[in-house]
Scaffold this motif. Sequence first.
Motif, mmCIF file in Angstrom:
data_model
loop_
_atom_site.group_PDB
_atom_site.id
_atom_site.type_symbol
_atom_site.label_atom_id
_atom_site.label_comp_id
_atom_site.label_asym_id
_atom_site.label_seq_id
_atom_site.Cartn_x
_atom_site.Cartn_y
_atom_site.Cartn_z
ATOM 1 N N ALA A 193 0.740 -1.143 -0.042
ATOM 2 C CA ALA A 193 0.101 -0.044 0.025
ATOM 3 C C ALA A 193 0.765 1.405 0.102
ATOM 4 N N VAL A 194 1.955 1.210 0.784
ATOM 5 C CA VAL A 194 3.114 2.416 0.733
ATOM 6 C C VAL A 194 3.514 2.732 -0.754
ATOM 7 N N SER A 195 3.699 1.757 -1.360
ATOM 8 C CA SER A 195 4.380 1.796 -2.804
ATOM 9 C C SER A 195 3.501 2.306 -3.707
ATOM 10 N N VAL A 196 2.159 1.858 -3.500
ATOM 11 C CA VAL A 196 1.209 2.137 -4.461
ATOM 12 C C VAL A 196 0.712 3.626 -4.123
ATOM 13 N N ALA A 197 0.832 4.037 -2.812
ATOM 14 C CA ALA A 197 0.371 5.348 -2.757
ATOM 15 C C ALA A 197 1.493 6.264 -3.161
ATOM 16 N N CYS A 198 2.710 5.896 -3.425
ATOM 17 C CA CYS A 198 3.690 6.905 -3.991
ATOM 18 C C CYS A 198 3.452 6.829 -5.380
ATOM 19 N N LEU A 199 3.068 5.380 -5.991
ATOM 20 C CA LEU A 199 3.061 5.544 -7.498
ATOM 21 C C LEU A 199 1.945 6.280 -8.033
ATOM 22 N N LYS A 200 0.567 5.948 -7.271
ATOM 23 C CA LYS A 200 -0.814 6.270 -7.609
ATOM 24 C C LYS A 200 -1.217 7.543 -7.195
ATOM 25 N N MET A 201 -0.696 7.916 -5.780
ATOM 26 C CA MET A 201 -1.200 9.115 -5.219
ATOM 27 C C MET A 201 -0.508 10.056 -4.946
ATOM 28 N N GLY A 202 0.722 10.044 -5.196
ATOM 29 C CA GLY A 202 1.849 11.199 -5.559
ATOM 30 C C GLY A 202 2.502 11.285 -3.921
ATOM 31 N N LEU A 203 2.580 10.351 -3.400
ATOM 32 C CA LEU A 203 3.105 10.654 -1.944
ATOM 33 C C LEU A 203 4.606 10.510 -2.122
ATOM 34 N N SER A 204 5.335 11.104 -1.423
ATOM 35 C CA SER A 204 6.998 10.617 -1.342
ATOM 36 C C SER A 204 7.314 9.793 -0.227
ATOM 37 N N PRO A 205 8.294 8.954 -0.419
ATOM 38 C CA PRO A 205 8.585 8.010 0.596
ATOM 39 C C PRO A 205 8.386 8.532 1.983
ATOM 40 N N LYS A 206 8.918 9.611 2.364
ATOM 41 C CA LYS A 206 8.795 9.973 3.793
ATOM 42 C C LYS A 206 7.335 10.418 4.261
ATOM 43 N N GLU A 207 6.451 10.622 3.366
ATOM 44 C CA GLU A 207 5.170 11.210 3.446
ATOM 45 C C GLU A 207 4.437 9.700 3.739
ATOM 46 N N ALA A 208 4.638 8.651 2.871
ATOM 47 C CA ALA A 208 4.028 7.475 3.004
ATOM 48 C C ALA A 208 4.515 6.776 4.357
ATOM 49 N N VAL A 209 5.649 6.952 4.706
ATOM 50 C CA VAL A 209 6.031 6.438 5.981
ATOM 51 C C VAL A 209 5.220 6.983 7.160
ATOM 52 N N ALA A 210 5.345 8.218 7.110
ATOM 53 C CA ALA A 210 4.653 8.937 8.141
ATOM 54 C C ALA A 210 2.866 8.531 8.195
ATOM 55 N N ALA A 211 2.429 7.996 6.818
ATOM 56 C CA ALA A 211 1.088 7.820 6.834
ATOM 57 C C ALA A 211 0.913 6.414 7.383
ATOM 58 N N VAL A 212 1.881 5.283 7.493
ATOM 59 C CA VAL A 212 1.567 4.278 8.120
ATOM 60 C C VAL A 212 1.957 4.161 9.750
ATOM 61 N N THR A 213 2.528 5.350 10.133
ATOM 62 C CA THR A 213 3.077 5.154 11.601
ATOM 63 C C THR A 213 2.239 6.243 12.311
ATOM 64 N N ARG A 214 2.798 7.617 12.391
ATOM 65 C CA ARG A 214 2.261 8.539 13.479
ATOM 66 C C ARG A 214 0.741 9.003 12.845
ATOM 67 N N ASN A 215 0.629 9.186 11.842
ATOM 68 C CA ASN A 215 -0.722 9.736 10.928
ATOM 69 C C ASN A 215 -1.732 8.456 11.120
ATOM 70 N N ALA A 216 -1.343 7.194 11.011
ATOM 71 C CA ALA A 216 -2.141 6.281 11.366
ATOM 72 C C ALA A 216 -2.608 6.129 12.822
ATOM 73 N N ALA A 217 -1.774 6.466 13.773
ATOM 74 C CA ALA A 217 -1.959 6.327 14.857
ATOM 75 C C ALA A 217 -3.035 7.392 15.529
#
Length: 423
Positions: free
Chosen positions: A349-373
Amino acid sequence: MADSAPYSLLIIDAAQVLTLTGGAPDQPLAGPDASGWTIIEHGYVACVADKIAAVGPMSELNRARIGPETRLLDATGRVVMPGLVECHTHLVFGGNRAHEFERKLRGETYLDILASGGGILSTVRATRAASEAELLASALQHLAGFRHYGITTLEAKSGYGLDRDTELRLVRVARAAGQQQAVRVVPTFLGAHVVPPEFKAAGPQAYVDFLLREVLSDLKGEAAFVDIFCEEGAFPLDVARYYLEQAHKMGFGLKIHAEQLHDLGGCEMAAALGATSVDHCDYLTPAAAARIARQTQGRTVAVLLPLVPLFLRQQQFAAGREFIDGGLPVALSTDFNPGSCPSKNLWLAVSVACLKMGLSPKEAVAAVTRNAASALGLAADCGSLEPGKRADILVLNVGSVAEIPYWLGENPVREVIIGGELG
């Protein structure tokens, strides 16, 4: 936690420690903060019991706190980061829907299959027929799979019972599953998933009245959040608003499945009521996302589910890049469920979010850690590597944050630590 207590676990020589620290304390990361959080090169993470005690560069490690009982974990050349937070799953259900997969491949849509009595209603029939022991065994098996991918906290929605007894059983099973293994489970009540056959004639309003009258009073202390699917073929906007308003008065936190297939205004409505998260958002416009960000001052998180349109063969993906630029915090999840995402691979999901939703690697990591919390109301407890927070930590078989979405579909996890315990 005594500042002089010996470390019980010490992770050393990490190539990068992804702290996820920055921005306002214990708030989701939005705008520039979503990629501006701190990375420590050649760092360490130290724990005492189930809490993080210290994080920093190796040059600042207090070696006096290394005792004979300290367990050392060498992370040379590897990334160390917070445990993943899975903030949108449908963990407990009976059966599967593999028999509908070919129907999707032939071109039938999600709503076509639902209207024919399949989809969610197919899983409802299987779930009602399953025993509590069968549901628990299945949930525990799935949780073991999630832990394999580095998930340390997971939300589990009900929604495949659609009657009082089965819905309460699903919440009970989710709680029991959380107590029987290490991954923390946060139950959410999604009794308003679709209208069950028993209420087809009476309609959506009669069904939510039933839930409010007969079910929610028994969920106090059992589920923190109430959710509803606001969509064509499920619950219209006015009924969803009424239900969430009443649930909020009863003391529940709010969530919504909205703008998955159509733009009905459900995300803005729920955010205005104080929803902790608005989920799916594939048809949420960037303008509406910016309005939500301003209205909630960045407190409502948009939970994006990139594997769902991928699996359903849809072209529309949420405008994650524009959401972040507009100030709306973004989290990512699989939406693990038997119909629209039978996958536990949050890294994919992190990879697809970068490829299809325009997130950067750091944004995607934030999205499955701190923001998901934050989407689960747990940002003060987990989602970042900071002293005093729960010691949920991953050691990955990659050397930099940029590699995380690059290895498409692979599981980079080498070690999973939950509550300071190395499994």
